[in-house]
Design an enzyme around this catalytic site. Structure first.
Site, PDB file in Angstrom:
ATOM      1  N   HIS A  37       0.907  -1.194  -0.073  1.00 30.93           N
ATOM      2  CA  HIS A  37       0.139   0.064   0.188  1.00 30.93           C
ATOM      3  C   HIS A  37       0.800   1.248   0.001  1.00 30.93           C
ATOM      4  CE1 HIS A  37      -2.946  -2.912   2.051  1.00 30.93           C
ATOM      5  NE2 HIS A  37      -3.587  -2.404   0.906  1.00 30.93           N
ATOM      6  N   GLU A 150      -1.325  -4.100  -9.471  1.00 33.99           N
ATOM      7  CA  GLU A 150      -1.790  -5.076 -10.201  1.00 33.99           C
ATOM      8  C   GLU A 150      -1.782  -6.363  -9.543  1.00 33.99           C
ATOM      9  OE1 GLU A 150       1.501  -4.842 -13.146  1.00 33.99           O
ATOM     10  OE2 GLU A 150       0.506  -3.145 -14.151  1.00 33.99           O
ATOM     11  N   LYS A 151      -1.592  -6.558  -8.231  1.00 39.86           N
ATOM     12  CA  LYS A 151      -1.623  -7.940  -7.801  1.00 39.86           C
ATOM     13  C   LYS A 151      -3.137  -8.375  -7.972  1.00 39.86           C
ATOM     14  CE  LYS A 151      -2.529  -8.767  -3.166  1.00 39.86           C
ATOM     15  NZ  LYS A 151      -3.915  -9.306  -3.305  1.00 39.86           N
ATOM     16  N   ARG A 186       2.968  -9.234  -1.573  1.00 35.38           N
ATOM     17  CA  ARG A 186       2.363  -8.521  -0.435  1.00 35.38           C
ATOM     18  C   ARG A 186       0.884  -8.331  -0.318  1.00 35.38           C
ATOM     19  NH1 ARG A 186       6.138  -6.818   3.111  1.00 35.38           N
ATOM     20  NH2 ARG A 186       8.288  -6.875   2.030  1.00 35.38           N
ATOM     21  N   SER A 187       0.149  -8.704   0.928  1.00 35.28           N
ATOM     22  CA  SER A 187      -1.389  -8.847   1.051  1.00 35.28           C
ATOM     23  C   SER A 187      -1.441  -8.577   2.566  1.00 35.28           C
ATOM     24  CB  SER A 187      -1.920 -10.127   0.384  1.00 35.28           C
ATOM     25  OG  SER A 187      -3.321 -10.158   0.746  1.00 35.28           O
ATOM     26  N   ARG A 189      -3.878 -10.418   4.042  1.00 38.24           N
ATOM     27  CA  ARG A 189      -4.230 -11.573   4.197  1.00 38.24           C
ATOM     28  C   ARG A 189      -3.004 -12.076   4.686  1.00 38.24           C
ATOM     29  NH1 ARG A 189      -9.167 -13.168   2.346  1.00 38.24           N
ATOM     30  NH2 ARG A 189     -10.053 -11.594   1.243  1.00 38.24           N
TER      31      ARG A 189
END
Length: 283
Positions: A37, A150-151, A186-187, A189
């Site tokens: 982010h 773009e993930k 990276r997330s 979750r």
């Protein structure tokens, strides 16, 4: 750094900025912020004068109430993280009643088939919820540019289509996937993964990399069969789908054609935590 809870106050501040010929950038998030982010915010600060970061867990894009309940929320921690790298941000963190004007339901959209594959196939109503909340955020912030990772490539294409359908004058900027040292995308979750499963989840990106290499000499079906077989040997990771699609239409391909761009898309469960990723197959 200012935090806005009400649409009216935020829009008043934005229009004052615009009267000074300042450009507005929007980074929509659901919180649980991480370095990915922050990279979007960095892109936004480089391209616009005033950046708004929205932090809102959108109920209408969850088809699983348990997933919505478990989604991490910590506004104070998110703001503290943003303050470590940025100074003059505006944070927009409304409650659902405020953003949805009291009626928390999804608008129905026809995204021309983009919504019916991959995430749309496995998550009922998901992209109507995404389209609804992004449209409301655009109306609340009137951005010149909006920045998306773009993930969530399918979501990125859906939002581009949304601006065509709604005629909202927002330029959509796609930003590169940021990865952990292991390659895992990276997330938010990822924070729910155990340390052991976080390392095992690195297999997802390694598989995508090999699929990209194989795509140079193998058919889409051969690559897909290889990926599906590779996950049969995994004890923690369960493949939900793997698909090779044309990048613009997101439609599954049977044969390769010159001059077209392709991407591989994947969704995997690590225990009960759902992870997605994708990779460009030709440039």
């Amino acid at each position: 750094m200012q935090v806005f809870r009400e649409k009216g106050r935020l829009l008043e501040a934005i229009r004052e900025k615009k009267s000074e010929e300042k450009s507005i950038g929007l980074v929509p998030t659901m919180g649980a912020l991480h370095e990915g982010h922050l990279s979007l915010v960095q892109f936004a600060t480089q391209q616009t004068d005033q950046v708004v970061v929205s932090i809102f867990v959108n109920p209408t894009q969850f088809d699983d109430p348990d997933d919505l309940e478990k989604y991490p929320r910590n506004l104070e921690q998110d703001i503290a993280l943003l303050k470590t790298k940025f100074e003059d941000l505006w944070i927009f963190s409304p409650n659902a009643t405020e953003l949805y004007d009291g009626k928390i339901v999804s608008q129905q959209f026809d995204f021309g088939g983009l919504e019916n594959v991959m995430e749309g196939k496995f998550r009922n109503g998901h992209f109507n919820g995404v389209g609804t909340v992004v449209k409301k955020l655009f109306e609340a912030t009137e951005p010149d540019k909006a920045f998306f990772g773009e993930k969530d490539f399918q979501q990125l294409q859906i939002i581009r289509k949304l601006t065509d359908l709604t005629k909202l004058p927002v330029e959509i900027i796609g930003c590169p996937i940021l990865r952990e040292d292991s390659g895992l995308a990276r997330s938010s979750r990822n924070e729910r993964l155990s340390d052991a499963n976080r390392q095992k989840a690195a297999f997802i990106y390694k598989t995508l990399q090999t699929a990209s290499e194989l795509f140079g000499t193998k058919s889409a079906k051969e690559v897909t069969d290889w990926v599906e077989a590779a996950f049969l040997d995994q004890d923690v990771l369960e493949l939900e789908y793997f698909m090779i699609a044309e990048a613009n239409s997101l439609q599954k391909i049977e044969t390769k054609e010159k001059e077209k761009q392709y991407r591989a898309f994947i969704a995997v469960y690590a225990d009960d935590i759902r992870l997605i990723d994708n990779i460009a197959l030709n440039n």
